[in-house]
Each structure stands twice: as structure tokens, then as C-alpha cells.
Design an enzyme around this catalytic site. Sequence first.
Site, PDB file in Angstrom:
ATOM      1  CG  ASP A 113      59.054  20.198  22.980  1.00 37.80           C
ATOM      2  OD1 ASP A 113      58.573  20.279  24.120  1.00 37.80           O
ATOM      3  OD2 ASP A 113      60.234  20.487  22.721  1.00 37.80           O
ATOM      4  CD  GLU A 134      60.317  21.836  19.340  1.00 38.34           C
ATOM      5  OE1 GLU A 134      60.651  20.692  19.695  1.00 38.34           O
ATOM      6  OE2 GLU A 134      61.042  22.839  19.549  1.00 38.34           O
ATOM      7  CG  HIS A 183      66.328  20.959  25.688  1.00 41.18           C
ATOM      8  ND1 HIS A 183      65.438  21.455  26.605  1.00 41.18           N
ATOM      9  CD2 HIS A 183      65.611  20.830  24.543  1.00 41.18           C
ATOM     10  CE1 HIS A 183      64.250  21.604  26.051  1.00 41.18           C
ATOM     11  NE2 HIS A 183      64.333  21.235  24.789  1.00 41.18           N
TER      12      HIS A 183
END
Length: 256
Positions: free
Chosen positions: A173, A147, A44
Amino acid sequence: MQNFRQTCTSGQAVIGTFVAIPHPVAVEVAAASGLDFLCIDWEHAQIGRERIEDLIRASAVHQVPAMVRVPGHAPEAIAAVLDAGAAGVLVPRVSTAAQAISAVQATRYPPAGARGVGPGRAAAYGYRIPDYLSRANDSLLLAIQVETAEGLANIEAIAAVEGVDLIFIGPGDLSVSIDAMGPANAGKLNAAIETIASAARKAGKRVGIFRPSADDIGRWMRSGISFYILASDTMFLGASLAAGVAAARENAKGWS
Ligand code: 3PY
Ligand code: MG
């Protein structure tokens, strides 16, 4: 002395943070803070592949293990960070047993997996390949993230995969995927987290979770979760600056 995998699977609480600032100074500052490990967030954060090796090196200056969250399931990405000397990998969005098996294959050398041998930093650039080969499978942590709604539905099959050390829960998530966002849906999200944690523990796997703050670590310890990634360098920087500015404004009141 315990290696990183042994430390993370021993059941003792281990606390790390995500590295999102792609600079060795930020890594050194985080590594010197007393954390047990760092997790460089290649999924990310805006971090290039070449920079990862320098970030791992900066953490090693302080003898703090640095693992890497890879940006997907590609075996090449897992091999690249392990060859650079990562202490382990965090593989995001694992939703099936087949994906978990593929992560094991990419992380472990034969016969446990199918990782290729290379003369990277981890193997002292080729000078210590036999030494690295003899200890890599035993010392590298393989953590996979559950997730998604699909991962939740498949948790028993995923948790049964041999070679996976730790199931890491991504509440952000997960909350989106199972439609349990916001405080009003905390009960639904927490029930899903408990389901994953308990299935993982039943299968003999350790359990980890991301927490944005330290407030509820004790609550999750009671659910058998022992591995924590606490916020990130950018989150700590922002929170600390915001608190400092607010305190300065409060102190300045009445003096102008
Ligand atoms: C999530 O909450 O989705 C995460 O991946 C945290 O690491
Ligand atoms: Mg996530």
C-alpha cells in the site's frame, strides 16, 4: 514465560505468516511449521466473523499465538476478535494520531482504553472474566499499520501514541500511496520505510514489516525491524506447488 506482547516487543526477531485460507486444517499446518505466530487476515481474505474463533482455536492446539488483522478501524471488529481469544490485533491504514488513539481505546480495558467487558472465549465464556481482565492489557499486542502517504507524513505523531506497541509497515500500500511502485522506485520506497522505522524506534515502538519472501530479512533487521509477517499460507502453497511441478517436469525430460 513471556506473553505474546512481551515476545513481540522484546526486540528478538519474530516471524509469522498471514492466514488467508479459512479452514482449521490450514491453520494447524501453518502453526506446526515452527512460526512464532499467525496473523489471520480478515482485511484481505474471505473470512467470515464466526470462522475467526475456530481459526484461533486451531492455532491454540499448537500453542501458537494467533493475532487478527481487522478489516478497518471499527471498535466492534477489534472487540470481536479479542473476545474470540486473539493474541493481538493488526489495524490497517492508520494515517493519523487520532486513528491510532481510537485503536488503543478499542484494544485496552480502562483506564488505558475503553474496551467493553464480555463473556467471550478469551474470558472462558464468562467463567474467568477477572483473570482475563487482570492480564489482557499487558499481554495483547496492538500493532498498527502505517502504509499511506498521510501516515508517512504523520509518523512522528502516530508513533508517539501511548498504548500502541508496534508500527507495522505495509510496503504494498505504501508504494502505491507514495507513487513508488516497481524495482525502479525501490530507493524511494526503502527511504520511506527507513523514515517510518526510525521514527517508530525513536518513540520507543517496535517495528514490523510484511515481506513476500525471506530473502531480505537480514537487511531489515539492520534497520531495527524485528517483527515479520512472511507471505501467507496461500502464497506458500502456490510457491511450493509451482516449484514441485517445475521440478517434476525437469525430471521427466528425456524419459518420454
Ligand atoms: C501491504 O503491503 O500493503 C500490507 O498491508 C502487507 O501486509
Ligand atoms: Mg496494506
